[in-house]
Motif scaffolding. Structure first.
Motif, short mmCIF file in Angstrom:
data_model
loop_
_atom_site.label_atom_id
_atom_site.label_comp_id
_atom_site.label_asym_id
_atom_site.label_seq_id
_atom_site.Cartn_x
_atom_site.Cartn_y
_atom_site.Cartn_z
N VAL A 1 71.12 27.77 122.75
CA VAL A 1 71.03 27.04 121.47
C VAL A 1 70.33 27.97 120.48
CG1 VAL A 1 70.02 25.06 120.32
CG2 VAL A 1 70.93 24.82 122.63
N ILE A 2 70.82 28.00 119.24
CA ILE A 2 70.21 28.94 118.30
C ILE A 2 68.78 28.50 118.00
CG2 ILE A 2 72.32 29.80 117.22
CD1 ILE A 2 71.88 27.80 115.01
N GLU B 1 65.62 28.01 115.63
CA GLU B 1 65.46 27.75 114.20
C GLU B 1 64.05 28.03 113.71
OE1 GLU B 1 67.22 25.94 111.36
OE2 GLU B 1 68.62 27.29 112.33
N SER C 1 62.92 26.90 119.42
CA SER C 1 63.51 25.65 118.94
C SER C 1 62.97 24.51 119.78
CB SER C 1 65.03 25.68 119.07
OG SER C 1 65.61 26.12 117.89
N LEU D 1 71.79 21.48 114.39
CA LEU D 1 72.16 22.83 114.85
C LEU D 1 73.65 22.94 115.14
CD1 LEU D 1 69.16 23.56 117.23
CD2 LEU D 1 69.39 24.13 114.83
N GLY D 2 74.22 21.95 115.80
CA GLY D 2 75.64 22.08 116.13
C GLY D 2 76.13 20.80 116.75
N ALA E 1 79.00 24.93 114.74
CA ALA E 1 78.73 24.52 113.37
C ALA E 1 79.43 25.52 112.48
CB ALA E 1 77.23 24.52 113.10
N ASP F 1 79.38 28.24 109.38
CA ASP F 1 78.43 29.06 108.60
C ASP F 1 78.81 29.04 107.12
OD1 ASP F 1 80.66 30.52 108.42
OD2 ASP F 1 80.03 32.16 109.71
N GLU G 1 81.02 28.84 114.17
CA GLU G 1 80.23 29.74 115.01
C GLU G 1 79.63 28.93 116.14
OE1 GLU G 1 76.98 31.46 113.00
OE2 GLU G 1 76.25 29.59 112.15
N THR H 1 76.84 27.54 118.36
CA THR H 1 75.40 27.34 118.13
C THR H 1 74.71 26.82 119.38
OG1 THR H 1 75.87 25.14 117.30
CG2 THR H 1 75.70 26.87 115.68
N GLY H 2 75.40 26.82 120.52
CA GLY H 2 74.75 26.39 121.75
C GLY H 2 75.78 25.91 122.75
#
Length: 1993
Positions: free
Chosen positions: A1740-1741, A1743, A1754, A1840-1841, A1890, A1892, A1898, A1900-1901
C-alpha cells in the motif's frame, strides 16, 4: 445567332412494310419526326430540325439519328441508329451524306439514311427563326414523352401565324433569342444516350398519321379508359416555355408550436476524475433543470433515473435547444457543489438519429473551465426526443459486456470522431445597413411630444448564440448603418454537437431589448467533414435578415418573425459577418484554458471584399390579378414590389452608401433622395430612368360571392426597380443549376411513385431514365461550374464549397450511372429510396449559406395598408446568359398566390387565397437589361411613362397593351371527388366545387352529406377572353384553380384546393382522338400543407373561331330533368361501366356514442356505392344485443372497369327514433374496394392430392427446441420427402464435455428442473428475441457491405484513370461503416456461440409490438370500420381523428363482377343465403372467461414531482373493472407486476378490454399514466386462433404446463373439421398424417411422478405449430406469447407514455373449465449473506511523513460495501504505522443482501428521504467495493485506492502478492472470470488502484481477501461475528511492534524511535566512547605508569 440545322431527307432499304418514325438527338435535346405511313422500301421524311446553340460547336460532339418501326399498340421497335461526329461540320459548316445505320450490336445494316447538316457559327439573321420548320422541343420526360403543348407532340402548329417566331424561352426547352445557353430539352443536358430504352418499352398509343395535330397523352400509353393520377405532377409539369409551376402548398409550416417530449435516462457514470466524491447529475434542457439523487463516496455511481421534459414550441426552437448533462460533486442545500464535467448537444442532433434516440450510450464529460484537462469521466444515458406521432422503439438491449465497452458506445452521432478537440469559433461582425427606424419606446414618444425631437433611430448591437453560450458586441447608438468591427470568440469542442449558430441584431433599450432580425448559420452547410473537407468558414459575406413589416407600432404583432420563427414578410437589414474556426493545441502553455466567451475588436474590411457593386434591374409585369379576397373590401388596390429596401414606398430608408458612388463626373446631388420613390426623378446614366415599384391604384370588380378581380384586361401594369448589390451571382447560379437537377429528379421520382401507385407497367424503366438524367445533369454541372474556379470576390467558403459540390456531383453522377444498371423490377422500391437520398443531398447542396441579393417581396396594398404578400427568392428570377444557371421563374409567367403575413397566415386564414397573380418577373444586371421582355407572352405594345423623352428607346414600359385577344370556351367536366375533409359536425360535408379560370368562376351543385360527391356535371364557361397570340396560348394556357367548399348556412367553408391545366383545341384543329375527348384525371386536393382528398375531372379549352360557338363539338342537353338544367359529363369522357355485385356482411355495431345527448337504441346501417345501396336490418335493442340478426345482404351496381376510378363505398349508421325520425350516428368511407375484390381459389392449389406426401421428422430427444424452423418449404407439386433430423444435440453435449474437461471457468450448471419457473422461460425467450434481432442486423450489415463493395468496384471500373477524384472519402466512410458492421456481425456470432451453450428451457414468443400488428389486426374475415362524426381537426387544433370516432361497425364486404362462374356455388354445403361468406360462425352472444396476464411495464411517464410514479394496474371489460390498487409498486417507472386477472364477459356487449396503469397518490385522485385497448372479439373469432397461444411443447406439469382446456389433439381435430379436411390419422412409429403432410415426432410423456406414458399430443402439437404448411386451410396459429403494447394517454395524444408487456387468454364458457392461472408473480429476491475476510494488505502506498524523522509510513485500514448500500459500509481496525505498506487485519465484513438470480441484480428497499411515505425498491448490479485508506486523527482520512468487483464476473484473485498486478483490472475482459454465485468461496490477492494527475491508473496496494457467499438459511445455521468477534472469531493479527500509538505509551515510542532507527549509530557511539575512555585512561595513567616504570618504583 449560332445554330445547327439538320435536314433529314430519307431512309432507304428498309425491310418489310410499316409506319416509320425517326428521332434525332443533339446535345441531349431530341426531336421526333412525323410518322411516315405505310412505306415499304424507303421512307421520305424530308424534315428540318434546328438547334440554337449557346456555345461553339465542338468537333468531338455527336449527332444521333434513330429510326423506329412505329406501332400504335405496342412499343416502337428500333430499326437502327446512326451516330456521327460533327468534326467536319464544325470545320466546313455544311455536309451532305448518305450512310448506313447500325443495330444494337454495332453491326452495320443495309438500311441507309440521307441527311444534310448546316452549322451557322456567327450571328445569323432573325429571319431564320421564321422557318416554321423546327419542332417544338419535347420535354422528353424520359420516355414518358410529355411533349410541348400540354403534353402533346406538336408538329408545325398550323395556323398560328407567328408561332414559329416564338422565342422558345422557358422551363423545359430552354432556348433564348440572345443565342446564349440553349442546352436543354430537359432542364439540363441530354437525356437518352445511344439506345433509347423507353422506345422499346413504353407501349405508345399514337395515331401518328397527322402528327401536327395529334399528340401523345401525358402518360402516353394507357388503355382508353385508363387514368393518370396526374394530380400535382400534371399541373405542375410544365410542358411549355413561358409559364412556371405554381406552388401547390400554401401554408407555412414552420413557426407553429408542436408537442415534444424529451426523455432522458441517466444510468451510471464511470471513471469520474476525483477522489472519493459524492456525485450528482444535473440534466438541463434550455432553462429546465432536473437533478438525480446523490451517491456517496464513489466515482462510478449507478443512478438509473428517468427524466421527462415536455415542450410545446415550434420545431426550430426545439431543435436549437441545448441538452446539457453535468456531473456535480458534493452538492447540497447550502453549496452548489463543484463541477466535475459537462456534455452538451442540441436536441436536433438527437432527433436526427435513427429512431430519434441514443440508447445506452456513454457521454464524454469535459471541463469547460479547463480545456487542457482532457476527459473527466463518462456518463451512460439514454436520450430520446418524441414529436407528435413518432413512436419510439426501444432497441433490444445488447448484452451488458458490449455496453461496458465505453469507447465503442460513445454518445456521438455516427461519423464524429471519439476524440474531439477544442476549437475557437471566431464570429466577426463588421457592419450592418438598411436597419429600420424603430425607436418605439415610450420615452421617445414623450420626448417627441415635449421637445419635438424625432430621432427614431435604433441602438443596435449583435448577439450570437452558439452551443448554449451567447456573446454580444457593443451597442452603436442611434444608427441604422452601424459599424462594429468586433469579434466574438467561442471555445467549444470540435466538431460541435450543435448544428446552428444564431446571429441576431437587437435594439438596445432600457426596458427590454427587441430583435430587429435573426439569421441562422447552419454549420453543416459551411463545412465539410470528408477527407478533402474543410473547417467551418464563412464570408466575409452579407447576411440578409427578414422579419415583420417595417411599419412600427408600439406592439409589433409579427415580432416572432424577427426572432427567426416563421417566414419573414419583409426585408429588415443586412449584416456583414464572417466565421472562422481554429483547432486548438491544448498542450501549448500560453493557451487560455477557460471556455468563457471573449470579445475583441478587429480591423476594418475593405469596401470590395464582398465583391464588386453592380447595378441590378428588376422588371415585373402583372398580367392578371384575380381571386382577391372579398374581406379586403372594394377600396382601390395596388401592388408593390420591393427588393431589399429598394421599391419600399411606405417605410424604405435611404439607399446604402455604396450605391451613391456614381460614375465619375456625375454630380452627387441626388444622393439624399430615396431612389425608390417614384415621385422623384432620378438622373440615371442612361437618362432619366426612375424606378416604378407600385402599380396604379385600381378598384376591384366582383367575380363571385367570395372573390374580386382587378379589371386589367388588355392593359397590364408593369413595375421596374434599379438596385445596387455586390455581384455575387455565381453563388445563385450554382444553386440554380443544382435546384434544376433536383426539380427534375423530384419530378421523376414522383412519376415513378405514381407508376407504382397506379400499378402501371415498367416503373423500373422510368427510374432508369431518372437516374440517367441525374447522371447527365450532374456531369453537366461539373463542366459548367468548372469554368468559374477563379473569380475575384470569392470567399474561402465559395472556393471550398465549389470544390466539394463538384466532387459530390461527380460522385453522384457516377453512383447514378452505376445504380442505373442495378435497377431491376424487384429492386425498384429500394433504389427509389436511395434516389430520394440523392434528392435530399442535392437540396442540401443547393442551399447557399452566403447570401447575395435579397429576396423579392410582392405586397398587395389597400388603403395604405399592407394586406398580403408573396416572397420570391431572388435566385429564382435571376437571369443568366447560360441557360442552366437562369432561375426557374426568370422571364416566365408564374401564378403567385398571396398570403397573410405571420401568425395570421396559420390555420384556415392561411388556406384562403388573398389574391392570385399571374406575374412575370425578370432580374438581372442593368447591362443585360435588353433581355427583360423576352419571355412575355407575345402580342403586346409597350407604353412608356409620360415624362420620359421619346428618343430613349431603352426605358422600360409602365404598362403593356395587348392588341391580340383570343376567345375560348372552357368546359370543366367535374365528375367526382373522394376522401374529402369532414367539415361538418356530422362528420360529413356538403361539398360543392368552384372553378376559377382567368376572371371567371362557376360552381357545381351542392351534394349534401357526403365526403365522396359524384357531381357528374359539366360546367361551361363561354366567351373567355385571353390576351396574346393564339399559338402561345395553345402551349401555355393559364392554370385552372378548383376550390372545394362545404356549404353551410351562411358562409361556405373552405375544404381544399387543386390546380389543373386544360387540354386546348384551336379552331383549326380536329376534335378527336388521341387528344380529345380528354380523359378524367385525379388531382390531389390540398388544404394548407395537408392533403384533403382527390378530384376526378377533365378540362378542355376550345377556341371559338369566326363561326362562333356553333363550330364547337356539340353539348348534350340536361338528361336528368330532376336535377334541373345540369349538363352531365359527356359519354366520351365518363368512364366505361360494368355490373358488379357487392355482398355485405353485417355483424354488429360497437361502442356507439350518444347522439345529441340521447343514447342510440335502434341503429341501422346503410351501405351506399355509386348511387345504389342496401340497408341492414334494424337492431331492435342495441343495449341488449348490438349484433344484426340477418348477416348477409347484397346489391348490384354499375362501376367503372378501371379499378382506380371506383367510387368509394359509404357506410352510415343511423338511429331510428320515434315518429319516423332518423339521426345520423356516424359514417365511414371505404376509399378503395380493391381489398374486398373476390378472387377465386387457385385451381392448382385446390387439387393438392397430386402432390406427393411430405414427411417432416422431428427428433424425439428434445422437443423443446424447435429447429423445425429449418424446414424446407416445398411447393405443392413437388414429390419430395423432407427429413429434418435434429442431431445437433449430441454435438452440443460433446462440446460441453470438452469444455468441462478443460476446466474452464464458466462451467454451466445444468439447470435443475425444480428451479425453473415461468420467468426462466420468459428471460430465455427475451434472450432469443435479442439474438434474432442481432442476427437480422448482422444480415442487414452484410447486405449493405456487399452493395458498398459493388458500388466501389464499379466506381473503380468507371474511373481507373483518375485516382485523385475517386474519393478516398468514400473509402474512409466504408472503413467506419465496416468496423461498425463487423462489430454487429461479431455480436451475432458470439450470441450464436453462447446460444449453443445455453441450457435448454422451453420458450415462448416475445413480440416487441402488439399482437394484432403481427396478424393483420385479426381482420382475416371480420373487418372493423371506424365511424366518424364531427369536424375533422386541422393540425393546429391538435384534434386527431381518434377524437371523432363515435363507434365501430363490424362486418365485411365482398365484391365481384357478374356473372360469377358456377363452380363456386356448386361446392358442398354452399349456403346461398351466406353468399361468399361461407363457414362463418354465428353471431349469437357468447359467454367467455377472459384471463389477462400483466407481466410488467417499462419506461412509464413519471407522474409525481420526484420524477417517479407509484403504478398499479386496472383492467376493465364492459361493466367489470378490477383495480389492483393495494398492490401498487412504490416509486418505480419499470414495475414488474406479474399478475393475472380473471373476468367473465359476454361477447358482443363486452368485447373491448382496457388495461390501464394508474399512479397511486396518498392524497387526491389517482392519475392515469396510460392505457391500451384490445378488441377481444376479433381475436376470439379469428382463424389464427388467438384465444389461447399454442406452446412449443406439451407437458402435464412444471413451469410449462399446458394451459388450454382442449388438448392439442382435440384442437387439431376441430381445425380439420372446420377446414373441411380429413381428420388426422395417427400411425405407428410416431407419425401423423394431416391432408397430404406427414409429421414424425416423439410419443412419450412424463407425468408428475416421472412415469412415462404413450400419447399423441406431441404429434398433434407439432402439426399445430406447423399449421401454416397445411394446404388451403393452413395459417400461422398464434403461439404462446407475450405482447408489448404502447400505453397512451388521451390528454397527450400520439405520444407513448410507456409500454406494457402482457397477454390475454380467452376460454368459451361452454367448453371444459380451464385450469388455474399460471403463476407469474415476480420472483422474490433470495436472501444471501456475503462474508468478506480481509486477511492482509501489501505494497500500500505510504502517505504520512513522520514528525521526528520524516520517514514514510501509512496507518492503513480497509473499507468495504455493496453498491447501493454505502450507508452500511464497514471498516477494519487500523494497522498503524506500516512502513512497508503491509497490513495484517484478519477482519470480517458481513453484508446481507437480497438478490434476483435471473436479472443479476441486488434488490434494495429503502425510504428515499425522511418524508417518504413508503419504501422504494431499487435494483442494482451486484458489485462489491473495497477501498484502502490512510487514517488521520486530526484531518480527514486520505483515500489511497479502491477496487470494485462485479460479483457475477470478476477476475480470479492471484495466488500470491507477487503475482498480483494491475493487469487484473486493465485486462479484465481477457482474463478468466468467476461468479461468486457459482463458486461460493473465493480467496486471492486483488490490486487497489487509483488515478494519478494524468488520469492514468496506478497501483496503490494489494489486498488478500476471501469472499464467501451463503444463503440466509445457511447463515442462520452457521453464524459468524463481525470483525474478530464471536461466533467463529478470527485470531488476532500478528502485527509488528511498530503499530502502537505514541501518545498512549510514550516510553515505548521513545524506545522504538531510539532503538529502531539509531541502533547502529548508538552502538557505534558507545564503541567510540569506550575507545575514547580507554584512550583517556591510557593518556591519564600513562605518565604515572611511565614514571613508575622509569623510577622503578
Amino acid at each position: 445567332m449560332m445554330a445547327l440545322t439538320l435536314h433529314l431527307k430519307s431512309v432507304a432499304n428498309l425491310r418489310g412494310k410499316g409506319d416509320r418514325v425517326a428521332k434525332v438527338t443533339f446535345r441531349g435535346s431530341s426531336f421526333y419526326s412525323r410518322v411516315v405511313a405505310n412505306w415499304e422500301e424507303a421512307a421520305h421524311f424530308n424534315e428540318v430540325f434546328r438547334w440554337p446553340l449557346a456555345s461553339r460547336l465542338d468537333g468531338s460532339e455527336m449527332l444521333e439519328i434513330q429510326v423506329y418501326n412505329y406501332s400504335k399498340v405496342f412499343s416502337n421497335r428500333l430499326v437502327g441508329t446512326f451516330c456521327m461526329v460533327l468534326q467536319k461540320v464544325a470545320e466546313e459548316g455544311q455536309l451532305e451524306l448518305t450512310d448506313t445505320l447500325i443495330d444494337d450490336n454495332n453491326t452495320s445494316l443495309n438500311t441507309s439514311v440521307t441527311i444534310e447538316i448546316r452549322y451557322q457559327p456567327m450571328d445569323g439573321t432573325a429571319a431564320l427563326w421564321n422557318h416554321g420548320e423546327h419542332l417544338d422541343v419535347p420535354d422528353d420526360r424520359d420516355g414518358m414523352f410529355t411533349f410541348e403543348t400540354d403534353s402533346l407532340l406538336s408538329g408545325h402548329s398550323r395556323g398560328s401565324g407567328a408561332s414559329a417566331k416564338r422565342s422558345l424561352q422557358g422551363s423545359i426547352p430552354t432556348f433564348r433569342k440572345s443565342g446564349k445557353g440553349v442546352f436543354a430539352a430537359m432542364k439540363l443536358g441530354k437525356i437518352r444516350s445511344s439506345k433509347d430504352d423507353y422506345k422499346k418499352d413504353e407501349p405508345a398509343v399514337l395515331d401518328m398519321d397527322d402528327l401536327d395535330n395529334k399528340a401523345m397523352r401525358l402518360a402516353g400509353m394507357l388503355e382508353p379508359d385508363a387514368v393518370s393520377l396526374a394530380s400535382v405532377t400534371a399541373v405542375t409539369t410544365n410542358i411549355s416555355n413561358k409559364r412556371s409551376k405554381p406552388d401547390i402548398k400554401m401554408e407555412p409550416s414552420s413557426g407553429r408550436p408542436v408537442d415534444y417530449q424529451i426523455s432522458i435516462t441517466i444510468i451510471e457514470a464511470r471513471q469520474l476524475i476525483g477522489l472519493n466524491m459524492d456525485p450528482v447529475v444535473c440534466v438541463e434542457i434550455g432553462d429546465d433543470k432536473k437533478y438525480t439523487s446523490m451517491k456517496e463516496s464513489t466515482n462510478c455511481p449507478y443512478y438509473n433515473e428517468y427524466f421527462v421534459f415536455d415542450f410545446h414550441v415550434p420545431p426550430d426552437v426545439m431543435f436549437d435547444k441545448i441538452i446539457k448533462l453535468s456531473v456535480i460533486h458534493s452538492k447540497n442545500l447550502l453549496r452548489s457543489g463543484t463541477l466535475v464535467g459537462t456534455f452538451k448537444m442540441d436536441v436536433g442532433t438527437v432527433y436526427c438519429q435513427p429512431e430519434h434516440q441514443f440508447y445506452h450510450k456513454w457521454a464524454i464529460l469535459s471541463d469547460p473551465v479547463d480545456i487542457t484537462a482532457g476527459c473527466k469521466g463518462y456518463l451512460k444515458c439514454d436520450i430520446a426526443v418524441v414529436g407528435k406521432g413518432d413512436n419510439i422503439k426501444t432497441p433490444h438491449k445488447a448484452n451488458e459486456t458490449d455496453e461496458d465497452d465505453i469507447e465503442g458506445n460513445l454518445l456521438l452521432p455516427e461519423g464524429i470522431p471519439a476524440e474531439r478537440q477544442w476549437a475557437r469559433f471566431y464570429v466577426k461582425v463588421y457592419r450592418a445597413e438598411g436597419l429600420p427606424k424603430m425607436n418605439t419606446n415610450i420615452m421617445a414618444n414623450v420626448k417627441k411630444a415635449l421637445i419635438g425631437e424625432n430621432r427614431d433611430l435604433v441602438d443596435p448591437y449583435v448577439q450570437v448564440h452558439f452551443s448554449g453560450q451567447k456573446g454580444k458586441t457593443s451597442v452603436q447608438k442611434s444608427s441604422y448603418e452601424p459599424v462594429w468591427n468586433e469579434q466574438i470568440v467561442f471555445t467549444e469542442l470540435f466538431p460541435p454537437l450543435c448544428k446552428r449558430m444564431k446571429v441576431q441584431i437587437r435594439d438596445s433599450d432600457k426596458v427590454n431589448d427587441v430583435a430587429i432580425g435573426t439569421h441562422f448559420i447552419d454549420l453543416r452547410k459551411i463545412s465539410n467533414d470528408g477527407d478533402k473537407g474543410f473547417l467551418p468558414t464563412l464570408g466575409p459575406a452579407w447576411a440578409n435578415m427578414y422579419g415583420s413589416t417595417r411599419q412600427y407600432t408600439l406592439m409589433d404583432e409579427h415580432q416572432d418573425l424577427n426572432d427567426g420563427l416563421g417566414e419573414g414578410v419583409s426585408f429588415r437589414a443586412r449584416l456583414l459577418l464572417s466565421v472562422a474556426v481554429e483547432i486548438l493545441d491544448t498542450t501549448s502553455p500560453e493557451i487560455l484554458s477557460s471556455t468563457e466567451v471573449q470579445m475583441d475588436s478587429i480591423a476594418n474590411i475593405s469596401e470590395n471584399a464582398t465583391g464588386k457593386t453592380e447595378e441590378f434591374f428588376l422588371f415585373g409585369a402583372f398580367l392578371e390579378a384575380t381571386m382577391i379576397d372579398r374581406k379586403i373590401g372594394d377600396k382601390p388596390i395596388s401592388f408593390e414590389i420591393t427588393i431589399g429596401n429598394y421599391g419600399n414606398q411606405i417605410d424604405g430608408t435611404s439607399k446604402p452608401s455604396w450605391s451613391r458612388k456614381k460614375k465619375d463626373g456625375e454630380n452627387d446631388d441626388e444622393d439624399s433622395e430615396l431612389i425608390q420613390n417614384s415621385s422623384e426623378d432620378e438622373a440615371d446614366e442612361e437618362g432619366g430612368l426612375e424606378s416604378v415599384s407600385c402599380t396604379p391604384l385600381m378598384r376591384p370588380v366582383i367575380t363571385d360571392r367570395n372573390y374580386f378581380h382587378l379589371p386589367y384586361f388588355e392593359k397590364k401594369p408593369c413595375v421596374y426597380i434599379k438596385s445596387w448589390w455586390q455581384d455575387q451571382r455565381r453563388r445563385l447560379y450554382n444553386s440554380n443549376m443544382m435546384d434544376k437537377i433536383a426539380d427534375k429528379l423530384e419530378e421523376g421520382v414522383n412519376d415513378v411513385q405514381e407508376i407504382i401507385k397506379t400499378e402501371k407497367a415498367f416503373p423500373e424503366r422510368r427510374l432508369r431514365g431518372v437516374l440517367e438524367e441525374l447522371s447527365v445533369g450532374c456531369s453537366r454541372f461539373v463542366t459548367l461550374a468548372n469554368k468559374d474556379l477563379n473569380q475575384s470576390g470569392r470567399t474561402k467558403l465559395d472556393r471550398e464549397r465549389l470544390k466539394s459540390c463538384m466532387r459530390e456531383m461527380d460522385n453522384m453522377s457516377q453512383q447514378a450511372k452505376q445504380m442505373r444498371t442495378q435497377v431491376k423490377k424487384n429492386t425498384v422500391k429500394d433504389k427509389l429510396k436511395l434516389v430520394q437520398n440523392f434528392l435530399l443531398r442535392l437540396r442540401f447542396l443547393a442551399d447557399e449559406p452566403q447570401h447575395s441579393i435579397p429576396d423579392v417581396f410582392v405586397w398587395m396594398m389597400s388603403n395604405h395598408k399592407r394586406i398580403a404578400y408573396a416572397r420570391i427568392p431572388s435566385k429564382d428570377i435571376l437571369y443568366s446568359l447560360v441557360d442552366e444557371e437562369t432561375g426557374k421563374d426568370c422571364g416566365k409567367v408564374k401564378a403567385v398566390f398571396l398570403k397573410l403575413p405571420g401568425k395570421k397566415g396559420f390555420g384556415p386564414a392561411g388556406w384562403t387565397v388573398q389574391a392570385k397573380l399571374e406575374l412575370y418577373l425578370w432580374l438581372g444586371l442593368n447591362k443585360q437589361r435588353k433581355e427583360f421582355t423576352s419571355g412575355l407572352p407575345n402580342g403586346f405594345e409597350e407604353v412608356k411613362a409620360a415624362k420620359t423623352a421619346p428618343s430613349l428607346h431603352s426605358v422600360p414600359p409602365v404598362s403593356l397593351v395587348y392588341n391580340m385577344k383570343q376567345v375560348f370556351q372552357l368546359r370543366a367536366h367535374m365528375y367526382q371527388a373522394r376522401s374529402l375533409f369532414a367539415a361538418d359536425s356530422s362528420g360529413l360535408s356538403d361539398p360543392f366545387a368552384r372553378v376559377f379560370f382567368s376572371t371567371h368562376s362557376q360552381v357545381t351543385e351542392v351534394l349534401s352529406e357526403t365526403l365522396c360527391p359524384t357531381w357528374d356535371q359539366l360546367l361551361v364557361f363561354d366567351n373567355v377572353e385571353l390576351f396574346g397570340e393564339a399559338g402561345e396560348l395553345r402551349d401555355d394556357p393559364p392554370i385552372i384553380v378548383v376550390e372545394i367548399y362545404d356549404q353551410d348556412t351562411g358562409k361556405a367553408e373552405f375544404i381544399g384546393r387543386t390546380f389543373a391545366k386544360p387540354a386546348i383545341k384551336m379552331c383549326e384543329e380536329h376534335y378527336g382522338p388521341p387528344r380529345f375527348p380528354p380523359q378524367l384525371e385525379y388531382f390531389q386536393i390540398y388544404r394548407g400543407n395537408c392533403t384533403a382528398g382527390e378530384l376526378l375531372a377533365a378540362f378542355e379549352l376550345l377556341q371559338i373561331g369566326q363561326g362562333g360557338a356553333t363550330d364547337l363539338p356539340p353539348l348534350e342537353g340536361p338528361t336528368d330533368f330532376e336535377r334541373g338544367p345540369i349538363i352531365p359529363v359527356p359519354l366520351g369522357i365518363r368512364p366505361v361501366l360494368s355490373r358488379y355485385r357487392i355482398e355485405v356482411l353485417f355483424w354488429g355495431l360497437r361502442d356507439l356514442k350518444r347522439v345529441n345527448l340521447a343514447q342510440v337504441d335502434r341503429p341501422r346501417v346503410d351501405i351506399e356505392c355509386a348511387g345504389r345501396g342496401v340497408q341492414s336490418v334494424l337492431i331492435p335493442n342495441y343495449k341488449k344485443n348490438p349484433n344484426f340478426s340477418t348477416l348477409v345482404k347484397w346489391f348490384e351496381v354499375d362501376l367503372p372497369e378501371n379499378e382506380l376510378l371506383h367510387p368509394p363505398l359509404n357506410i352510415r349508421v343511423v338511429d331510428c327514433r320515434a315518429f319516423g325520425r332518423y339521426a345520423l350516428v356516424g359514417s365511414h368511407a371505404v376509399t378503395s374496394l380493391r381489398r374486398f375484390l373476390y378472387c377465386a381459389p387457385d385451381k392448382a392449389s385446390s387439387h393438392w392430392g397430386s402432390a406427393g406426401e411430405i414427411i417432416v421428422h422431428v427428433d424425439s430427444v428434445e422437443p423443446a427446441i424447435r429447429k423445425m424452423d429449418t424446414l424446407v418449404k416445398l411447393d405443392a407439386t413437388s414429390d419430395a420427402v423432407v427429413k429434418v433430423d435434429m442431431l445437433e444435440e449430441e454435438s452440443d453435449k460433446e462440446r460441453k464435455k470438452k469444455k468441462k474437461k478443460k476446466g474452464a471457468a464458466d462451467e454451466e450448471d445444468e439447470t435443475d428442473e425444480s428451479v425453473l419457473d415461468w420467468w426462466s422461460k420468459y428471460f430465455a425467450s427475451i434472450e432469443t428475441m435479442k439474438e434474432t434481432l442481432r442476427a437480422q442486423e448482422a444480415a442487414q450489415a452484410e447486405v449493405e457491405e456487399r452493395e458498398d463493395l459493388e458500388i466501389a468496384a464499379e466506381a473503380a471500373d468507371i474511373k481507373c484513370d483518375d485516382p485523385v477524384r475517386k474519393g478516398s472519402r468514400m473509402r474512409e466512410r466504408n472503413k467506419e461503416k465496416r468496423s461498425a458492421k463487423d462489430k454487429k456481425k461479431c455480436h451475432a456470432v458470439d450470441a450464436a456461440e453462447k446460444r449453443t451453450i445455453k441450457s435448454k428451457v422451453d420458450e415462448l414468443m416475445v413480440y416487441n409490438k402488439e399482437l394484432e400488428t403481427e396478424y393483420g389486426d385479426f381482420e382475416d374475415w371480420l373487418h372493423t370500420f371506424n365511424l366518424y362524426r364531427g369536424k375533422a381537426g386541422d393540425d393546429d387544433e391538435h384534434a386527431l381523428d381518434d377524437d371523432r370516432i363515435v363507434g365501430r361497425f363490424k362486418g365485411s364486404l365482398c365484391m365481384y363482377k357478374l356473372p360469377l362462374s358456377e363452380e363456386i356455388t356448386r361446392d358442398v354445403g354452399f349456403d346461398p343465403n351466406m353468399g361468399m361468406f361461407q363457414s362463418i360462425p354465428h353471431n349469437d352472444p357468447v359467454n367467455v372467461l377472459v384471463r389477462v396476464y400483466v407481466v410488467r411495464a417499462t419506461d412509464l411517464h413519471p407522474a409525481d414531482i420526484n420524477g417517479k410514479a407509484d403504478p398499479y394496474v386496472v383492467v376493465k371489460l364492459g361493466k367489470s373493472e378490477v383495480k389492483d390498487k393495494e398492490n401498487y409498486i412504490s416509486k418505480q417507472l419499470n414495475p414488474v407486476f406479474g399478475k393475472s386477472f380473471d373476468i367473465e364477459a359476454t361477447f358482443p356487449t363486452e368485447s373491448m378490454l382496457t388495461v390501464s396503469i394508474y399512479d397511486w397518490d396518498l392524497v387526491g385522485t389517482d392519475d392515469l399514466i396510460g392505457e391500451t385497448k384490445i378488441d377481444l372479439e376479433n381475436r376470439f373469432y379469428s382463424k389464427y386462433r388467438a384465444t389461447c397461444g399454442i406452446s412449443s411443447a406439451y407437458s402435464l406439469h412444471g413451469y410449462n404446463i399446458w394451459r388450454d382446456p382442449l388438448k392439442p389433439s382435440q384442437i387439431l381435430a376441430r381445425l380439420c373439421k372446420e377446414g373441411k379436411i380429413d381428420a388426422p390419422q395417427y400411425g405407428p412409429g410416431g407419425k401423423v398424417k394431416v391432408a397430404n403432410r406427414t409429421f414424425v415426432g416423439p410419443t412419450e410423456i412424463e407425468d408428475e411422478n416421472g412415469l412415462k406414458k404413450q400419447t399423441e399430443e406431441h404429434l398433434a402439437l407439432m402439426v399445430l405449430n406447423h399449421w401454416e404448411e397445411i394446404p388451403r386451410v393452413g395459417c400461422r396459429l398464434v403461439p404462446e406469447h407475450v405482447e408489448t403494447r404502447p400505453l397512451l394517454n388521451p390528454d397527450k395524444p400520439g405520444i407513448e407514455q410507456g409500454r406494457i408487456e402482457m397477454w390475454v387468454d380467452m376460454f368459451p364458457m361452454d367448453t371444459p373449465a380451464p385450469g388455474p392461472a399460471i403463476e407469474i408473480a415476480p420472483r422474490k429476491p433470495k436472501r444471501y449473506e456475503l462474508r468478506v475476510i480481509i486477511w492482509n494488505t501489501d505494497e500500500v502506498i505510504l502517505e504520512d511523513d513522520d514528525y521526528f524523522t520524516g520517514e514514510k509510513s501509512s496507518d492503513i485500514f480497509v473499507r468495504g460495501w455493496l453498491k447501493g448500500q454505502q450507508e452500511d459500509r464497514q471498516d477494519t481496525d487500523v494497522h498503524y504505522h506500516s512502513l512497508t505498506g503491509e497490513g495484517n487485519f484478519n477482519w470480517r465484513f458481513v453484508f446481507p443482501f437480497d438478490y434476483l438470480m435471473a436479472e443479476e441484480k441486488i434488490v434494495i428497499s429503502k425510504k428515499e428521504s425522511m418524508f417518504s411515505w413508503d419504501e422504494t425498491e431499487y435494483k442494482i448490479p451486484a458489485r462489491l467495493t473495497l477501498q484502502v485508506w490512510d487514517a488521520d486523527h486530526f484531518s480527514a482520512d486520505d483515500f489511497l485506492g479502491a477496487i470494485e468487483l462485479d460479483l457475477n464476473r470478476f477476475p480470479r484473485g492471484a495466488k500470491t502478492s507477487k503475482q498480483c498486478s494491475i493487469d487484473l483490472i486493465r485486462n479484465e475482459q481477457d482474463l478468466p472470470s468467476v461468479s461468486i454465485f457459482k463458486q461460493k468461496r473465493v480467496k486471492g490477492w486483488w490490486p487497489f488502484v487509483a488515478r494519478d494527475e494524468n488520469d492514468e491508473m496506478e497501483l496503490t496496494g494489494k489486498v488478500e481477501a476471501e469472499l464467501h457467499l451463503v444463503t440466509a438459511e445457511e447463515a442462520e445455521k452457521i453464524p459468524v461475528g463481525l470483525g474478530r468477534n464471536e461466533p467463529d472469531p478470527l485470531e488476532k493479527p500478528n502485527r509488528p511492534d511498530t503499530t502502537f500509538l505514541w501518545f498512549l505509551s510514550p516510553l515505548k515510542a521513545i524506545r522504538y524511535l531510539v532503538c529502531n532507527r539509531y541502533k547502529w549509530l548508538i552502538i557505534k557511539i558507545i564503541l567510540a566512547l569506550l575507545l575514547l575512555v580507554m584512550l583517556g585512561l591510557f593518556l591519564y595513567s600513562m605518565p604515572g605508569y611511565l614514571v613508575k616504570k622509569l623510577l622503578g618504583a
